[in-house]
Write a protein that holds these residues in place. Structure first.
Motif, PDB file in Angstrom:
ATOM      1  N   LEU A 234       0.811  -1.211   0.000  1.00 42.21           N
ATOM      2  CA  LEU A 234       0.000   0.000   0.000  1.00 42.21           C
ATOM      3  C   LEU A 234       0.851   1.270   0.000  1.00 42.21           C
ATOM      4  CD1 LEU A 234      -2.955  -0.937   2.394  1.00 42.21           C
ATOM      5  CD2 LEU A 234      -2.945  -0.816  -0.108  1.00 42.21           C
ATOM      6  N   LEU A 235       1.709   1.432   1.012  1.00 43.22           N
ATOM      7  CA  LEU A 235       2.472   2.676   1.118  1.00 43.22           C
ATOM      8  C   LEU A 235       3.585   2.770   0.086  1.00 43.22           C
ATOM      9  CD1 LEU A 235       2.780   3.364   4.956  1.00 43.22           C
ATOM     10  CD2 LEU A 235       1.422   4.585   3.258  1.00 43.22           C
ATOM     11  N   SER A 236       4.166   1.625  -0.285  1.00 45.96           N
ATOM     12  CA  SER A 236       5.296   1.676  -1.216  1.00 45.96           C
ATOM     13  C   SER A 236       4.861   1.824  -2.665  1.00 45.96           C
ATOM     14  CB  SER A 236       6.153   0.410  -1.063  1.00 45.96           C
ATOM     15  OG  SER A 236       5.390  -0.752  -1.371  1.00 45.96           O
ATOM     16  N   LEU A 237       3.651   1.408  -3.018  1.00 53.31           N
ATOM     17  CA  LEU A 237       3.226   1.414  -4.416  1.00 53.31           C
ATOM     18  C   LEU A 237       1.882   2.101  -4.630  1.00 53.31           C
ATOM     19  CD1 LEU A 237       3.604   0.400  -7.368  1.00 53.31           C
ATOM     20  CD2 LEU A 237       2.402  -1.689  -6.674  1.00 53.31           C
ATOM     21  N   ILE A 238       0.853   1.647  -3.927  1.00 47.82           N
ATOM     22  CA  ILE A 238      -0.509   2.083  -4.236  1.00 47.82           C
ATOM     23  C   ILE A 238      -0.739   3.545  -3.871  1.00 47.82           C
ATOM     24  CG2 ILE A 238      -2.944   1.676  -3.798  1.00 47.82           C
ATOM     25  CD1 ILE A 238      -1.514  -0.503  -5.413  1.00 47.82           C
ATOM     26  N   ILE A 239      -0.325   3.958  -2.678  1.00 45.32           N
ATOM     27  CA  ILE A 239      -0.612   5.330  -2.232  1.00 45.32           C
ATOM     28  C   ILE A 239       0.087   6.371  -3.110  1.00 45.32           C
ATOM     29  CG2 ILE A 239      -0.457   6.939  -0.307  1.00 45.32           C
ATOM     30  CD1 ILE A 239      -2.576   4.651  -0.141  1.00 45.32           C
ATOM     31  N   PRO A 240       1.369   6.197  -3.471  1.00 47.18           N
ATOM     32  CA  PRO A 240       1.958   7.182  -4.398  1.00 47.18           C
ATOM     33  C   PRO A 240       1.191   7.287  -5.713  1.00 47.18           C
ATOM     34  CG  PRO A 240       3.681   5.894  -3.360  1.00 47.18           C
ATOM     35  CD  PRO A 240       2.385   5.243  -2.982  1.00 47.18           C
ATOM     36  N   LEU A 241       0.728   6.145  -6.257  1.00 46.55           N
ATOM     37  CA  LEU A 241      -0.041   6.179  -7.498  1.00 46.55           C
ATOM     38  C   LEU A 241      -1.413   6.821  -7.268  1.00 46.55           C
ATOM     39  CD1 LEU A 241       0.821   2.625  -8.896  1.00 46.55           C
ATOM     40  CD2 LEU A 241       1.753   4.824  -9.632  1.00 46.55           C
ATOM     41  N   TRP A 242      -2.022   6.533  -6.145  1.00 46.61           N
ATOM     42  CA  TRP A 242      -3.320   7.116  -5.793  1.00 46.61           C
ATOM     43  C   TRP A 242      -3.220   8.644  -5.699  1.00 46.61           C
ATOM     44  CZ3 TRP A 242      -8.204   5.227  -5.228  1.00 46.61           C
ATOM     45  CH2 TRP A 242      -9.111   5.949  -4.466  1.00 46.61           C
ATOM     46  N   ILE A 243      -2.163   9.115  -5.054  1.00 47.58           N
ATOM     47  CA  ILE A 243      -1.961  10.563  -4.924  1.00 47.58           C
ATOM     48  C   ILE A 243      -1.692  11.186  -6.292  1.00 47.58           C
ATOM     49  CG2 ILE A 243      -0.445  12.342  -3.951  1.00 47.58           C
ATOM     50  CD1 ILE A 243      -0.015  10.491  -1.555  1.00 47.58           C
ATOM     51  N   ALA A 244      -0.882  10.513  -7.110  1.00 48.18           N
ATOM     52  CA  ALA A 244      -0.547  11.046  -8.431  1.00 48.18           C
ATOM     53  C   ALA A 244      -1.788  11.220  -9.296  1.00 48.18           C
ATOM     54  CB  ALA A 244       0.446  10.126  -9.124  1.00 48.18           C
ATOM     55  N   GLU A 245      -2.777  10.330  -9.140  1.00 46.99           N
ATOM     56  CA  GLU A 245      -3.992  10.411  -9.937  1.00 46.99           C
ATOM     57  C   GLU A 245      -4.967  11.455  -9.408  1.00 46.99           C
ATOM     58  OE1 GLU A 245      -6.021   6.751 -10.483  1.00 46.99           O
ATOM     59  OE2 GLU A 245      -4.454   5.850 -11.725  1.00 46.99           O
ATOM     60  N   LEU A 367      -0.227  -6.390  -8.611  1.00 46.50           N
ATOM     61  CA  LEU A 367      -1.207  -6.586  -9.683  1.00 46.50           C
ATOM     62  C   LEU A 367      -2.624  -6.531  -9.142  1.00 46.50           C
ATOM     63  CD1 LEU A 367      -1.941  -7.295 -12.602  1.00 46.50           C
ATOM     64  CD2 LEU A 367      -1.651  -9.716 -11.991  1.00 46.50           C
ATOM     65  N   LEU A 368      -2.875  -7.239  -8.050  1.00 52.43           N
ATOM     66  CA  LEU A 368      -4.223  -7.296  -7.495  1.00 52.43           C
ATOM     67  C   LEU A 368      -4.691  -5.935  -6.994  1.00 52.43           C
ATOM     68  CD1 LEU A 368      -6.668  -8.946  -6.490  1.00 52.43           C
ATOM     69  CD2 LEU A 368      -5.385  -9.376  -4.381  1.00 52.43           C
ATOM     70  N   LEU A 369      -3.840  -5.236  -6.267  1.00 54.18           N
ATOM     71  CA  LEU A 369      -4.265  -3.988  -5.640  1.00 54.18           C
ATOM     72  C   LEU A 369      -4.355  -2.831  -6.622  1.00 54.18           C
ATOM     73  CD1 LEU A 369      -2.438  -4.132  -2.187  1.00 54.18           C
ATOM     74  CD2 LEU A 369      -4.732  -4.894  -2.815  1.00 54.18           C
ATOM     75  N   THR A 370      -3.476  -2.801  -7.631  1.00 53.99           N
ATOM     76  CA  THR A 370      -3.613  -1.736  -8.626  1.00 53.99           C
ATOM     77  C   THR A 370      -4.937  -1.873  -9.376  1.00 53.99           C
ATOM     78  OG1 THR A 370      -2.270  -3.076 -10.141  1.00 53.99           O
ATOM     79  CG2 THR A 370      -1.153  -1.294  -8.978  1.00 53.99           C
ATOM     80  N   THR A 371      -5.325  -3.103  -9.665  1.00 50.49           N
ATOM     81  CA  THR A 371      -6.606  -3.318 -10.350  1.00 50.49           C
ATOM     82  C   THR A 371      -7.776  -3.005  -9.436  1.00 50.49           C
ATOM     83  OG1 THR A 371      -5.620  -5.058 -11.721  1.00 50.49           O
ATOM     84  CG2 THR A 371      -8.009  -5.023 -11.563  1.00 50.49           C
ATOM     85  N   LEU A 372      -7.712  -3.491  -8.207  1.00 52.67           N
ATOM     86  CA  LEU A 372      -8.829  -3.331  -7.280  1.00 52.67           C
ATOM     87  C   LEU A 372      -9.005  -1.886  -6.826  1.00 52.67           C
ATOM     88  CD1 LEU A 372     -10.989  -4.729  -5.475  1.00 52.67           C
ATOM     89  CD2 LEU A 372      -9.204  -4.989  -3.745  1.00 52.67           C
ATOM     90  N   LEU A 373      -7.896  -1.205  -6.523  1.00 51.88           N
ATOM     91  CA  LEU A 373      -7.980   0.105  -5.889  1.00 51.88           C
ATOM     92  C   LEU A 373      -7.908   1.260  -6.881  1.00 51.88           C
ATOM     93  CD1 LEU A 373      -5.731  -0.620  -2.782  1.00 51.88           C
ATOM     94  CD2 LEU A 373      -8.205  -0.868  -3.012  1.00 51.88           C
ATOM     95  N   LEU A 374      -6.964   1.200  -7.815  1.00 51.59           N
ATOM     96  CA  LEU A 374      -6.828   2.320  -8.752  1.00 51.59           C
ATOM     97  C   LEU A 374      -7.949   2.318  -9.777  1.00 51.59           C
ATOM     98  CD1 LEU A 374      -2.958   2.380  -9.285  1.00 51.59           C
ATOM     99  CD2 LEU A 374      -4.351   3.576  -7.578  1.00 51.59           C
TER     100      LEU A 374
END
Length: 418
Positions: A234-245, A367-374
């Motif tokens: 989450l913090l290392s990958l998903i949250i930075p991408l979430w903020i960027a979007e 893979l799972l979390l980028t699809t599910l969350l982003l």
């Protein structure tokens, strides 16, 4: 039991084997921090490897490492965890030193596979060493000390790696790699100061394959824990991408939240583990972790609403605080459960198997979390939070089921206490 302020807050474990184990983790973590900070840019910018080739090599290496923990943990049970830990720490140092002269891709693949294998085996062997040298009631507290020490060492190593990144020269990168190799060399030397496991503590199980591979109930506990470990990307990958979007103007917040997580674990992991000394408190800790992680996901989902940027930032900080609180409770509970269910003479192989949950989360999580969350947005966050809550509540019953009819005594809490 020491009662000084530093020990209670997590900086210094009790003198003796516990402090020695933490010291070994500290010097190794400094090396890890330097390596993780600058290894990707070293291999792409200095060695000339493409990002795709690097990613493929790392994926293959950690896939191999994920299955190496069991046989190397089994080796620690048979030959002694101290001896095995020292050998694997020195092997890691040698492999990192080899990175300084490797220029071809086949040799890189060989070296990085050896690195991942040694790292996975070292984790299992060190946990077997903890079980051999530390009384059962003190193991979770020690692992909390070690986790706190790990974060402190990673921060120091990351600062060293950051200097290398700032300079950007071959010599600077190689200096960071030299720090990594030295860290694991020193870790091996520190571990040599420990006594070997007591006679009989590392006897072989006598089966045709490691006993843990026949223990389907322990596999179920590992699977439940792997669901909770999906918090890791989450913090290392998903949250930075979430903020960027959604809020590119505060892209810096992703790094700040990572630092917040590191400092929180450094300061509070020992306190979060206090009182987790048996299966009942451990199951309650994991259950509370599931609830905290659900709350974190719900607040992350709220950050997708059409609100001012400052409100988005505030929501992300609040969600991250809940996330790290859940992380610390989940870590403490799972450590205790993994030790309680492992037969005394097979701690290495069982801890090696339990550690595959980390590899599964790291492999499937992105893979799972980028699809599910982003792609899924707020609804995806709520689905993930529901999975955390379900896994947290499932751990107690699954652990009780796994504890039945084992060939070693396991204290089993009554259902109402879990």
């Amino acid at each position: 039991m020491p009662t000084d302020h530093a020990t209670r807050w997590g900086g210094i474990p009790p003198a003796g084997p516990q402090r020695t184990l933490a010291a070994a983790q500290l010097v190794a973590a400094v090396g890890d921090g330097a390596y993780y900070t600058c290894s990707a840019l070293y291999f792409t910018r200095v060695v000339g490897m493409s990002p795709t080739a690097l990613g493929l090599g790392l994926t293959l290496a950690w896939a191999l490492g994920s299955v190496a923990g069991v046989p190397l943990g089994h080796l620690a049970d048979r030959r002694g965890p101290r001896r095995t830990s020292v050998a694997l720490a020195l092997a890691t140092a040698a492999v990192v030193a080899a990175f300084l002269v490797i220029r071809s891709y086949p040799l890189f693949l060989l070296a990085v596979c050896l690195y991942a294998t040694a790292q996975s085996g070292l984790t299992a062997a060190r946990l077997a060493l903890v079980a051999a040298l530390v009384p059962p009631g003190q193991r979770t507290t020690l692992l909390a000390h070690i986790q706190s020490t790990l974060n402190g060492g990673l921060a120091v190593g990351a600062a060293i790696g950051g200097i290398a990144l700032g300079l950007g020269t071959r010599a600077a990168y190689q200096g960071a790699f030299a720090v990594t190799a030295l860290g694991f060399l020193l870790a091996g030397l520190v571990l040599r100061r420990l006594p070997e496991a007591p006679p009989g503590a590392a006897k072989p199980d006598g089966g045709p394959r490691p006993a843990v591979l026949r223990d389907h109930r322990y596999a179920a506990v590992t699977a439940v824990n792997a669901v909770l470990l999906l918090r890791m990307p989450l913090l290392s990958l998903i949250i930075p991408l979430w903020i960027a979007e959604r809020a590119p103007g505060i892209g810096w917040l992703g790094s700040a939240l990572f630092v917040l997580n590191t400092l929180a674990v450094l300061a509070f992991q020992v306190r979060a583990a206090r009182g987790v000394t048996g299966p009942g408190p451990a199951a309650r800790a994991v259950r509370s972790a599931g609830a905290l992680l659900l709350g974190s996901c719900a607040v992350f989902a709220l950050s997708a609403l059409d609100v001012p940027v400052w409100a988005v930032g505030a929501l992300l900080v609040a969600a991250s605080v809940l996330q790290v609180a859940g992380e610390m409770r989940q870590s403490a509970g799972s450590w205790q459960i993994a030790f309680d269910l492992a037969p005394p003479g097979r701690i290495g192989q069982y801890q090696g198997f339990f550690g595959t949950g980390v590899a599964v989360a790291r492999a499937l999580g992105p893979l799972l979390l980028t699809t599910l969350l982003l792609d899924g947005g707020p609804a995806g966050w709520l689905v993930l939070g529901g999975a955390f809550l379900a896994a947290g509540h499932a751990m107690g019953p699954v652990a009780r089921w796994a504890a039945r009819n084992r060939d070693h005594p396991v204290p089993v809490p009554v259902a109402a206490g879990v």
